[in-house]
Motif scaffolding. Structure first.
Motif, PDB file in Angstrom:
ATOM      1  N   VAL A   1       0.874  -1.180   0.101  1.00 21.07           N
ATOM      2  CA  VAL A   1       0.088   0.065   0.118  1.00 21.07           C
ATOM      3  C   VAL A   1       0.885   1.148   0.110  1.00 21.07           C
ATOM      4  CG1 VAL A   1      -1.705   1.209   1.472  1.00 21.07           C
ATOM      5  CG2 VAL A   1      -1.812  -1.084   1.260  1.00 21.07           C
ATOM      6  N   MET A   2       0.788   2.017  -0.917  1.00 21.97           N
ATOM      7  CA  MET A   2       1.518   3.226  -0.980  1.00 21.97           C
ATOM      8  C   MET A   2       0.975   4.535  -0.332  1.00 21.97           C
ATOM      9  SD  MET A   2       4.070   2.489  -2.816  1.00 21.97           S
ATOM     10  CE  MET A   2       4.809   4.141  -2.662  1.00 21.97           C
ATOM     11  N   GLY A   3       1.642   5.216   0.364  1.00 24.99           N
ATOM     12  CA  GLY A   3       1.029   6.222   1.092  1.00 24.99           C
ATOM     13  C   GLY A   3       0.400   5.796   2.631  1.00 24.99           C
ATOM     14  N   ASP A   4       0.536   6.585   3.731  1.00 17.25           N
ATOM     15  CA  ASP A   4       0.182   6.216   4.939  1.00 17.25           C
ATOM     16  C   ASP A   4      -1.467   6.135   4.836  1.00 17.25           C
ATOM     17  OD1 ASP A   4      -0.588   5.940   7.634  1.00 17.25           O
ATOM     18  OD2 ASP A   4       0.948   6.925   8.247  1.00 17.25           O
ATOM     19  N   PRO A   5      -2.088   4.709   5.188  1.00 18.79           N
ATOM     20  CA  PRO A   5      -3.383   4.743   5.075  1.00 18.79           C
ATOM     21  C   PRO A   5      -4.078   5.098   6.328  1.00 18.79           C
ATOM     22  CG  PRO A   5      -2.595   2.489   5.414  1.00 18.79           C
ATOM     23  CD  PRO A   5      -1.238   3.620   5.259  1.00 18.79           C
ATOM     24  N   TRP A   6      -3.557   5.302   7.510  1.00 17.67           N
ATOM     25  CA  TRP A   6      -4.075   5.416   8.801  1.00 17.67           C
ATOM     26  C   TRP A   6      -3.764   6.907   9.227  1.00 17.67           C
ATOM     27  CZ3 TRP A   6      -7.140   2.249   7.258  1.00 17.67           C
ATOM     28  CH2 TRP A   6      -6.931   0.878   6.936  1.00 17.67           C
ATOM     29  N   PHE A   7      -3.120   6.771  10.447  1.00 19.72           N
ATOM     30  CA  PHE A   7      -3.068   7.918  11.274  1.00 19.72           C
ATOM     31  C   PHE A   7      -1.823   8.542  11.580  1.00 19.72           C
ATOM     32  CE2 PHE A   7      -6.112   4.663  12.885  1.00 19.72           C
ATOM     33  CZ  PHE A   7      -7.223   5.381  13.093  1.00 19.72           C
ATOM     34  N   MET A   8      -1.023   8.059  10.892  1.00 20.70           N
ATOM     35  CA  MET A   8       0.331   9.029  10.932  1.00 20.70           C
ATOM     36  C   MET A   8       0.227  10.356  10.310  1.00 20.70           C
ATOM     37  SD  MET A   8       2.438   7.012  12.612  1.00 20.70           S
ATOM     38  CE  MET A   8       4.320   7.385  12.073  1.00 20.70           C
ATOM     39  N   PRO A   9       1.034  11.507  11.104  1.00 13.20           N
ATOM     40  CA  PRO A   9       0.849  12.705  10.645  1.00 13.20           C
ATOM     41  C   PRO A   9       1.382  13.052   9.250  1.00 13.20           C
ATOM     42  CG  PRO A   9       2.224  12.869  12.249  1.00 13.20           C
ATOM     43  CD  PRO A   9       1.651  11.384  12.261  1.00 13.20           C
ATOM     44  N   ASN A  10       1.075  13.869   8.272  1.00 14.36           N
ATOM     45  CA  ASN A  10       1.963  14.203   7.029  1.00 14.36           C
ATOM     46  C   ASN A  10       2.841  15.111   7.419  1.00 14.36           C
ATOM     47  OD1 ASN A  10       2.343  15.537   4.337  1.00 14.36           O
ATOM     48  ND2 ASN A  10       0.885  13.886   3.719  1.00 14.36           N
ATOM     49  N   ASN A  11       4.239  14.676   7.156  1.00 14.21           N
ATOM     50  CA  ASN A  11       5.201  15.663   7.240  1.00 14.21           C
ATOM     51  C   ASN A  11       5.644  16.631   6.181  1.00 14.21           C
ATOM     52  OD1 ASN A  11       5.840  15.145   9.970  1.00 14.21           O
ATOM     53  ND2 ASN A  11       6.453  13.145   9.428  1.00 14.21           N
ATOM     54  N   GLY A  12       4.968  16.680   5.100  1.00 14.05           N
ATOM     55  CA  GLY A  12       5.005  17.356   4.045  1.00 14.05           C
ATOM     56  C   GLY A  12       6.117  17.050   3.046  1.00 14.05           C
ATOM     57  N   SER A  13       6.407  15.580   3.073  1.00 16.32           N
ATOM     58  CA  SER A  13       7.187  15.141   1.895  1.00 16.32           C
ATOM     59  C   SER A  13       6.418  14.678   0.810  1.00 16.32           C
ATOM     60  CB  SER A  13       7.693  14.001   2.625  1.00 16.32           C
ATOM     61  OG  SER A  13       8.881  13.326   1.567  1.00 16.32           O
ATOM     62  N   ARG A  14       7.159  14.608  -0.340  1.00 17.89           N
ATOM     63  CA  ARG A  14       6.611  13.972  -1.737  1.00 17.89           C
ATOM     64  C   ARG A  14       6.879  12.804  -1.717  1.00 17.89           C
ATOM     65  NH1 ARG A  14       9.630  17.097  -6.482  1.00 17.89           N
ATOM     66  NH2 ARG A  14       8.924  18.777  -5.599  1.00 17.89           N
ATOM     67  N   HIS A  15       7.453  12.030  -0.897  1.00 17.47           N
ATOM     68  CA  HIS A  15       8.032  10.715  -1.081  1.00 17.47           C
ATOM     69  C   HIS A  15       7.271   9.933  -0.111  1.00 17.47           C
ATOM     70  CE1 HIS A  15      11.281  12.141  -3.455  1.00 17.47           C
ATOM     71  NE2 HIS A  15      11.640  12.791  -2.658  1.00 17.47           N
ATOM     72  N   GLU A  16       6.208   8.994  -0.693  1.00 17.99           N
ATOM     73  CA  GLU A  16       5.191   8.257   0.120  1.00 17.99           C
ATOM     74  C   GLU A  16       6.011   7.202   0.662  1.00 17.99           C
ATOM     75  OE1 GLU A  16       1.035   8.701  -1.673  1.00 17.99           O
ATOM     76  OE2 GLU A  16       2.311   7.579  -2.890  1.00 17.99           O
ATOM     77  N   MET A  17       5.393   6.490   2.047  1.00 15.42           N
ATOM     78  CA  MET A  17       5.775   5.353   2.371  1.00 15.42           C
ATOM     79  C   MET A  17       4.968   4.196   1.640  1.00 15.42           C
ATOM     80  SD  MET A  17       5.382   5.793   6.540  1.00 15.42           S
ATOM     81  CE  MET A  17       6.009   4.008   6.903  1.00 15.42           C
ATOM     82  N   TYR A  18       5.674   2.952   1.726  1.00 16.51           N
ATOM     83  CA  TYR A  18       4.873   1.941   1.257  1.00 16.51           C
ATOM     84  C   TYR A  18       5.002   0.733   2.383  1.00 16.51           C
ATOM     85  CZ  TYR A  18      10.217   1.534   1.095  1.00 16.51           C
ATOM     86  OH  TYR A  18      11.669   1.738   1.314  1.00 16.51           O
ATOM     87  N   TYR A  19       3.648   0.320   2.679  1.00 15.96           N
ATOM     88  CA  TYR A  19       3.551  -0.659   3.686  1.00 15.96           C
ATOM     89  C   TYR A  19       3.193  -2.036   3.024  1.00 15.96           C
ATOM     90  CZ  TYR A  19       2.096   2.926   6.865  1.00 15.96           C
ATOM     91  OH  TYR A  19       2.112   4.175   7.728  1.00 15.96           O
ATOM     92  N   MET A  20       3.950  -2.946   3.570  1.00 17.01           N
ATOM     93  CA  MET A  20       3.943  -4.421   2.936  1.00 17.01           C
ATOM     94  C   MET A  20       3.145  -5.293   4.112  1.00 17.01           C
ATOM     95  SD  MET A  20       7.630  -4.849   1.519  1.00 17.01           S
ATOM     96  CE  MET A  20       8.298  -3.627  -0.012  1.00 17.01           C
ATOM     97  N   TYR A  21       2.237  -5.760   3.548  1.00 12.21           N
ATOM     98  CA  TYR A  21       1.282  -6.703   4.370  1.00 12.21           C
ATOM     99  C   TYR A  21       1.756  -8.302   4.063  1.00 12.21           C
ATOM    100  CZ  TYR A  21      -1.436  -2.801   6.197  1.00 12.21           C
ATOM    101  OH  TYR A  21      -1.811  -1.497   6.509  1.00 12.21           O
ATOM    102  N   THR A  22       2.500  -8.887   4.939  1.00 10.29           N
ATOM    103  CA  THR A  22       2.649 -10.210   4.735  1.00 10.29           C
ATOM    104  C   THR A  22       2.388 -11.210   5.680  1.00 10.29           C
ATOM    105  OG1 THR A  22       4.932  -9.932   5.595  1.00 10.29           O
ATOM    106  CG2 THR A  22       4.590  -9.671   3.468  1.00 10.29           C
TER     107      THR A  22
END
Length: 364
Positions: free
Chosen positions: A217-238
């Protein structure tokens, strides 16, 4: 009660039900890929040792939900539900390192390209010095770029060096800017989403049973605050059984079921002690987003909330530990509300590992 009042109440109840269903909806569903292959089991450790580890975990460990061990490509120990999909938090970074190894082997990525050459910038514009950082620098967490990034916490914030205080390549700092920008670069250079690439070149060759492209999943899907970066997190569910396969492949120099999934040269390089660490607890060095304990000759990746992988290449043994940290607004919110959400300490996994290798080594 008037008709208008009744309609309002019914509408309110319907809205509450819809909201409850939405907040309880999982971010990632449980796939059943056609390429999934059941992991074989072996009795490499005795029933007595299995029972002793079970008893230890049930009586001593806190919040450990799953522990699994794979030896020579076969499952030798399972505790808890190894099929449950979980967000692995920062373990995503080591998996991305493996994907880089595959992409480099395919000629898609050049480690020595600079951010300037890649046209990589930030919402807070990078300086000319910062743009000289290479992909290799980012993989070693030596970019010299010290800006707020998505998903950072604790020492990443409090210990962040002053901007411009170190040149690219000269100083190690575990920095989410580096890790997240690597995701941006990977997508740009390969022309594929991380999940799609991971499914085709990692999950399918490994026969992963609980994975498809939507597990990333690209981008924070939940509650973490946005820090103004253009580089998204990538969540890996396994699941634990799929996560353990990844480690088992690394333990076997990138081989799985007789096939070279990740180049052996990349496994050797990325898990080598490239940066010496001080005051880092169990780790003495870092590679390309892998942690290394030179005292025990083991390779690690870990994630907040109780996600750990210990790889023992000399024994071709991998042990993983998982703790559920949510897969919906509701379950994630409940987990975040817990004061003990990071109580699943790796010492429990390490103790289980030590009990295993005591028997394995005694047998020779």
């Amino acid at each position: 009660m008037t008709k208008t009042t009744k309609n309002f109440i019914y509408g309110l109840l319907a809205a509450i039900i819809v909201a409850a269903l939405y907040f309880a909806m999982p971010q990632v569903t449980d796939p059943d890929p056609a390429y999934g292959v059941e992991l074989q089991k072996s009795d490499a450790i005795s029933t007595e040792t299995v029972a002793a580890i079970d008893d230890y975990l049930e009586t001593e460990s806190e919040h450990v939900e799953v522990i699994m061990a794979v030896l020579d490509g076969t499952s030798i120990y399972e505790y808890g539900d190894t099929t449950r999909i979980m967000n692995g938090a920062s373990t995503r970074k080591a998996v991305l390192s493996l994907l880089y190894g595959i992409a480099i082997d395919q000629g898609l990525i050049d480690l020595d390209k600079t951010l300037a050459e890649l046209n990589i910038d930030e919402n807070t514009p990078l300086t000319e010095q910062e743009k000289t950082a290479t992909i290799r620098d980012l993989l070693m967490a030596r970019s010299g770029i010290y800006l707020p990034a998505e998903g950072e916490h604790d020492a990443q914030i409090t210990d962040r060096p002053a901007r411009g205080s170190h040149l690219p390549g000269e100083f190690f700092f575990s920095n989410n800017f580096d890790y997240n920008a690597l995701g941006t670069i990977f997508i740009q250079e390969t022309g594929q989403p991380i999940g799609q690439f991971m499914e085709k070149y990692l999950a399918e060759p490994l026969g992963m049973q609980d994975f498809d492209a939507d597990n990333v999943v690209m981008g924070d899907p939940w509650f973490m605050p946005n820090n103004g970066s253009r580089h998204e997190m990538y969540y890996m569910y396994t699941s634990a059984r799929d996560f353990a396969r990844i480690g088992a492949m690394v333990a076997n120099n990138g081989m799985w079921d007789g096939k070279q999934v990740v180049p052996a040269a990349w496994i050797e390089l990325s898990t080598s002690p490239l940066s010496a660490l001080t005051n880092s607890g169990r780790y003495t060095a870092s590679g390309y987003i892998w942690w290394i304990d030179e005292n025990t000759n083991t390779v690690w990746t870990d994630g907040y909330g109780g996600h750990y992988m210990l790889i023992d290449p000399a024994r071709n043994l991998t042990v993983v530990m998982r703790t559920f940290s949510g897969n919906s607004y509701l379950s994630t919110g409940l987990w975040l509300a817990r004061s003990d959400r990071n109580a699943a300490h790796p010492k429990y996994m390490v103790h289980a590992y030590e009990m295993m290798i005591a028997e394995l080594d005694a047998r020779g």
